[in-house]
Motif scaffolding. Structure first.
Motif, PDB file in Angstrom:
ATOM      1  N   SER A  58      60.914   4.962  16.277  1.00 27.21           N
ATOM      2  CA  SER A  58      59.795   5.532  15.829  1.00 27.21           C
ATOM      3  C   SER A  58      58.752   4.893  16.572  1.00 27.21           C
ATOM      4  CB  SER A  58      59.737   5.190  14.297  1.00 27.21           C
ATOM      5  OG  SER A  58      58.282   5.406  14.179  1.00 27.21           O
ATOM      6  N   THR A  59      57.691   5.846  16.962  1.00 26.24           N
ATOM      7  CA  THR A  59      56.447   4.859  17.585  1.00 26.24           C
ATOM      8  C   THR A  59      55.673   4.135  16.648  1.00 26.24           C
ATOM      9  OG1 THR A  59      55.356   7.093  17.092  1.00 26.24           O
ATOM     10  CG2 THR A  59      56.190   6.924  19.229  1.00 26.24           C
ATOM     11  N   VAL A  60      56.015   4.435  15.255  1.00 27.01           N
ATOM     12  CA  VAL A  60      55.068   3.522  14.487  1.00 27.01           C
ATOM     13  C   VAL A  60      55.632   1.993  14.556  1.00 27.01           C
ATOM     14  CG1 VAL A  60      54.901   2.988  11.903  1.00 27.01           C
ATOM     15  CG2 VAL A  60      55.016   5.329  12.862  1.00 27.01           C
ATOM     16  N   LEU A  61      56.953   1.792  15.095  1.00 29.41           N
ATOM     17  CA  LEU A  61      57.581   0.501  15.290  1.00 29.41           C
ATOM     18  C   LEU A  61      56.814  -0.381  16.466  1.00 29.41           C
ATOM     19  CD1 LEU A  61      61.251   1.024  14.815  1.00 29.41           C
ATOM     20  CD2 LEU A  61      59.796  -0.261  13.164  1.00 29.41           C
ATOM     21  N   ALA A  62      56.307   0.671  17.387  1.00 26.16           N
ATOM     22  CA  ALA A  62      55.628  -0.123  18.502  1.00 26.16           C
ATOM     23  C   ALA A  62      54.279  -0.756  17.917  1.00 26.16           C
ATOM     24  CB  ALA A  62      55.276   0.922  19.501  1.00 26.16           C
ATOM     25  N   VAL A  63      53.611  -0.411  16.719  1.00 24.87           N
ATOM     26  CA  VAL A  63      52.561  -1.117  16.447  1.00 24.87           C
ATOM     27  C   VAL A  63      52.980  -2.167  15.091  1.00 24.87           C
ATOM     28  CG1 VAL A  63      50.320  -0.653  15.189  1.00 24.87           C
ATOM     29  CG2 VAL A  63      51.055   1.087  17.030  1.00 24.87           C
ATOM     30  N   GLU A 133      52.787  16.867  18.790  1.00 21.86           N
ATOM     31  CA  GLU A 133      52.771  15.533  19.192  1.00 21.86           C
ATOM     32  C   GLU A 133      53.643  15.269  20.324  1.00 21.86           C
ATOM     33  OE1 GLU A 133      51.862  10.936  17.825  1.00 21.86           O
ATOM     34  OE2 GLU A 133      52.311  12.302  16.221  1.00 21.86           O
ATOM     35  N   TYR A 134      53.249  14.692  21.392  1.00 19.34           N
ATOM     36  CA  TYR A 134      54.509  14.611  22.414  1.00 19.34           C
ATOM     37  C   TYR A 134      54.395  13.132  22.879  1.00 19.34           C
ATOM     38  CZ  TYR A 134      54.052  19.773  22.266  1.00 19.34           C
ATOM     39  OH  TYR A 134      53.968  21.137  21.593  1.00 19.34           O
ATOM     40  N   TYR A 135      55.586  12.759  23.627  1.00 14.61           N
ATOM     41  CA  TYR A 135      55.708  11.505  23.889  1.00 14.61           C
ATOM     42  C   TYR A 135      56.163  11.361  25.371  1.00 14.61           C
ATOM     43  CZ  TYR A 135      57.588   6.448  23.945  1.00 14.61           C
ATOM     44  OH  TYR A 135      58.032   5.200  23.908  1.00 14.61           O
ATOM     45  N   VAL A 136      55.805  10.540  26.431  1.00 20.37           N
ATOM     46  CA  VAL A 136      56.395  10.533  27.735  1.00 20.37           C
ATOM     47  C   VAL A 136      57.352   9.383  27.719  1.00 20.37           C
ATOM     48  CG1 VAL A 136      55.799   9.733  29.829  1.00 20.37           C
ATOM     49  CG2 VAL A 136      54.002  11.168  28.736  1.00 20.37           C
ATOM     50  N   GLY A 137      58.689   9.863  27.969  1.00 20.15           N
ATOM     51  CA  GLY A 137      59.952   9.015  28.014  1.00 20.15           C
ATOM     52  C   GLY A 137      59.888   8.291  29.152  1.00 20.15           C
ATOM     53  N   GLN A 138      59.454   9.082  30.321  1.00 21.80           N
ATOM     54  CA  GLN A 138      59.657   8.555  31.813  1.00 21.80           C
ATOM     55  C   GLN A 138      58.238   8.974  32.416  1.00 21.80           C
ATOM     56  OE1 GLN A 138      61.784   6.308  32.805  1.00 21.80           O
ATOM     57  NE2 GLN A 138      63.357   6.670  31.312  1.00 21.80           N
ATOM     58  N   GLY A 165      57.270  14.236  12.182  1.00 22.31           N
ATOM     59  CA  GLY A 165      56.358  13.334  11.528  1.00 22.31           C
ATOM     60  C   GLY A 165      56.631  11.808  11.513  1.00 22.31           C
ATOM     61  N   PHE A 166      57.887  11.242  11.619  1.00 21.47           N
ATOM     62  CA  PHE A 166      58.075  10.042  11.570  1.00 21.47           C
ATOM     63  C   PHE A 166      57.955   9.211  12.945  1.00 21.47           C
ATOM     64  CE2 PHE A 166      60.778  12.153   8.332  1.00 21.47           C
ATOM     65  CZ  PHE A 166      60.138  11.210   7.264  1.00 21.47           C
ATOM     66  N   GLY A 167      57.493  10.022  13.894  1.00 13.64           N
ATOM     67  CA  GLY A 167      57.200   9.354  15.283  1.00 13.64           C
ATOM     68  C   GLY A 167      58.589   9.419  16.147  1.00 13.64           C
ATOM     69  N   ALA A 168      59.519  10.115  15.715  1.00 12.97           N
ATOM     70  CA  ALA A 168      60.725  10.061  16.487  1.00 12.97           C
ATOM     71  C   ALA A 168      61.064  11.398  17.129  1.00 12.97           C
ATOM     72  CB  ALA A 168      61.869  10.042  15.647  1.00 12.97           C
ATOM     73  N   ARG A 169      61.658  11.409  18.180  1.00 15.67           N
ATOM     74  CA  ARG A 169      62.026  12.790  19.120  1.00 15.67           C
ATOM     75  C   ARG A 169      63.052  13.529  18.247  1.00 15.67           C
ATOM     76  NH1 ARG A 169      66.183  10.062  19.866  1.00 15.67           N
ATOM     77  NH2 ARG A 169      67.714  10.517  21.494  1.00 15.67           N
ATOM     78  N   PRO A 175      71.474  12.378  17.717  1.00 21.12           N
ATOM     79  CA  PRO A 175      72.351  13.273  17.031  1.00 21.12           C
ATOM     80  C   PRO A 175      73.011  14.271  18.202  1.00 21.12           C
ATOM     81  CG  PRO A 175      70.183  13.940  17.115  1.00 21.12           C
ATOM     82  CD  PRO A 175      69.953  12.587  17.699  1.00 21.12           C
ATOM     83  N   ASP A 176      73.901  14.743  17.849  1.00 24.80           N
ATOM     84  CA  ASP A 176      74.674  15.627  18.804  1.00 24.80           C
ATOM     85  C   ASP A 176      74.349  17.055  18.811  1.00 24.80           C
ATOM     86  OD1 ASP A 176      76.943  13.743  19.222  1.00 24.80           O
ATOM     87  OD2 ASP A 176      77.927  14.139  17.486  1.00 24.80           O
ATOM     88  N   ASP A 177      73.694  17.509  17.555  1.00 26.36           N
ATOM     89  CA  ASP A 177      73.113  18.926  17.675  1.00 26.36           C
ATOM     90  C   ASP A 177      71.917  19.380  18.415  1.00 26.36           C
ATOM     91  OD1 ASP A 177      72.467  21.694  17.056  1.00 26.36           O
ATOM     92  OD2 ASP A 177      73.246  21.509  14.990  1.00 26.36           O
ATOM     93  N   LEU A 178      71.964  19.963  19.487  1.00 20.93           N
ATOM     94  CA  LEU A 178      70.513  20.195  20.270  1.00 20.93           C
ATOM     95  C   LEU A 178      69.260  20.434  19.400  1.00 20.93           C
ATOM     96  CD1 LEU A 178      72.130  22.351  23.337  1.00 20.93           C
ATOM     97  CD2 LEU A 178      71.499  19.922  23.319  1.00 20.93           C
ATOM     98  N   THR A 179      69.529  21.444  18.284  1.00 17.02           N
ATOM     99  CA  THR A 179      68.396  21.737  17.391  1.00 17.02           C
ATOM    100  C   THR A 179      67.894  20.658  16.640  1.00 17.02           C
ATOM    101  OG1 THR A 179      69.865  22.486  15.818  1.00 17.02           O
ATOM    102  CG2 THR A 179      69.208  24.245  17.357  1.00 17.02           C
ATOM    103  N   ASP A 180      68.376  19.460  16.733  1.00 20.81           N
ATOM    104  CA  ASP A 180      68.008  18.082  16.093  1.00 20.81           C
ATOM    105  C   ASP A 180      66.902  17.670  16.876  1.00 20.81           C
ATOM    106  OD1 ASP A 180      69.281  18.621  13.693  1.00 20.81           O
ATOM    107  OD2 ASP A 180      70.952  17.329  14.433  1.00 20.81           O
ATOM    108  N   TYR A 181      66.829  17.954  17.937  1.00 26.34           N
ATOM    109  CA  TYR A 181      65.703  17.410  18.864  1.00 26.34           C
ATOM    110  C   TYR A 181      64.553  18.281  18.761  1.00 26.34           C
ATOM    111  CZ  TYR A 181      69.239  14.276  20.891  1.00 26.34           C
ATOM    112  OH  TYR A 181      70.590  13.681  20.668  1.00 26.34           O
ATOM    113  N   VAL A 182      63.276  17.534  18.515  1.00 33.21           N
ATOM    114  CA  VAL A 182      62.111  18.252  18.232  1.00 33.21           C
ATOM    115  C   VAL A 182      61.475  19.255  19.288  1.00 33.21           C
ATOM    116  CG1 VAL A 182      59.599  18.054  17.594  1.00 33.21           C
ATOM    117  CG2 VAL A 182      61.560  16.539  16.722  1.00 33.21           C
TER     118      VAL A 182
END
Length: 304
Positions: A58-63, A133-138, A165-169, A175-182
């Motif tokens: 979660s990006t919240v943890l970064a803070v 909301e988007y996040y840059v992984g690399q 909404g939890f700041g996770a991708r 998870p194994d299911d592709l649809t679980d990825y936002v």
């Protein structure tokens, strides 16, 4: 347990917990002992704040984690504030290793931060997604924060995911299911007004942790954006909505995010290059900015 997950949990969960507990146990003998623990911990937290992949948890943890460490350090000081500054006859013997490790992580942090800028002339583009909301992984201009940087054509490449909404991708760590990825199935927008000079479709999505190294870009589009070429890769099979040679406008839907090619989980890979034309591995990578902003690992972009 997969090695990347083990590394993630160690560096971004277990070690932060260790540094938090170490402020209290064992009890510091003097104020220098407290100070060295704080300095070492602060250098480590700075390091993971810059290089960490917080979208996995979660990006919240970064803070939250650095703030928690700062509060804990202040509370821990109350237990040693009446003690002498130093009880050890040799500071080097007592605290030399701790100081050396603090300097080590500080140097790693400085190296990663050097990737927050660029020397070459950048191409300014439109961010390739609509609301969310988007996040840059690399991303960035050093290998510390961008695994693509060692490749000449991909020196400034970006890997982009979306956040819930939890700041996770994803719904879960891996998870194994592709649809679980936002980001999966999210519409990819044209980052410029230009011409679609090349595209490829028909490649199936990989399962999580599997990759297709024979066709690294997977389903992809190459746009001519002025003098630069922009690759948008790992698209979903059958989702490409334009044809080769077609003029596209900035913000126009091009396709949808998938997990095709050399991709272990859904994300959008994009990089800009000069020369090479249709060979996205042969050009000279150039920086990309979005409304003047240079994105690096950990950058978040919120589109209303």
């Amino acid at each position: 347990m997969e090695l990347p997950l083990l590394i993630l949990l160690t560096t971004q969960v277990l070690l932060p917990i260790f540094f938090l507990l170490w402020l209290w146990l064992p009890h510091p003998a003097d104020r220098v002992g407290w100070l060295m623990r704080v300095v070492y911990g602060a250098c480590y937290f700075a390091f993971i704040a810059v290089i960490g992949r917080w979208d996995f948890l979660s990006t919240v943890l970064a803070v939250v984690l650095p703030v928690t460490f700062a509060v804990s350090a202040a509370l821990a000081y109350r237990r040693v504030r009446h003690r002498t500054w130093n009880r050890s006859p040799s500071l080097m013997r007592s605290h030399g290793f701790t100081a050396a490790m603090a300097v080590f992580f500080l140097a790693l942090t400085a190296r990663a931060l050097s990737g927050y800028g660029y020397q070459d002339t950048a191409v300014d583009l439109t961010f390739p997604f609509a609301s969310g909301e988007y996040y840059v992984g690399q991303g960035g201009s050093t290998t510390s924060i961008n695994s693509h940087h060692a490749d000449q054509s991909q020196r400034y490449a970006l890997d982009i995911v979306a956040l819930n909404g939890f700041g996770a991708r994803a719904a879960g760590v891996m998870p194994d299911d592709l649809t679980d990825y936002v980001i999966y199935g999210r519409e990819v927008k044209s980052p410029c007004t230009g011409v679609a000079i090349s595209m490829h479709d028909g490649i199936d999505d990989n399962r999580i942790f599997e990759t297709n190294t024979q066709e690294p870009a997977g389903n992809h589009i190459i746009l001519a954006c002025g003098t630069a070429r922009v690759l948008l890769a790992h698209l979903r099979k059958g989702s490409i909505a334009i044809k080769g040679g077609e003029l596209v406008t900035a913000g126009e839907t091009l396709g949808r995010v998938g997990n095709s090619g050399n991709s272990s989980e859904p994300h959008l890979h994009m990089h800009a290059y000069l020369g090479g034309t249709l060979d996205y591995n042969a050009g000279e990578g150039v920086p990309m900015t979005f409304s003047g902003r240079f994105l690096v690992r950990g950058s978040t972009v919120t589109i209303p």
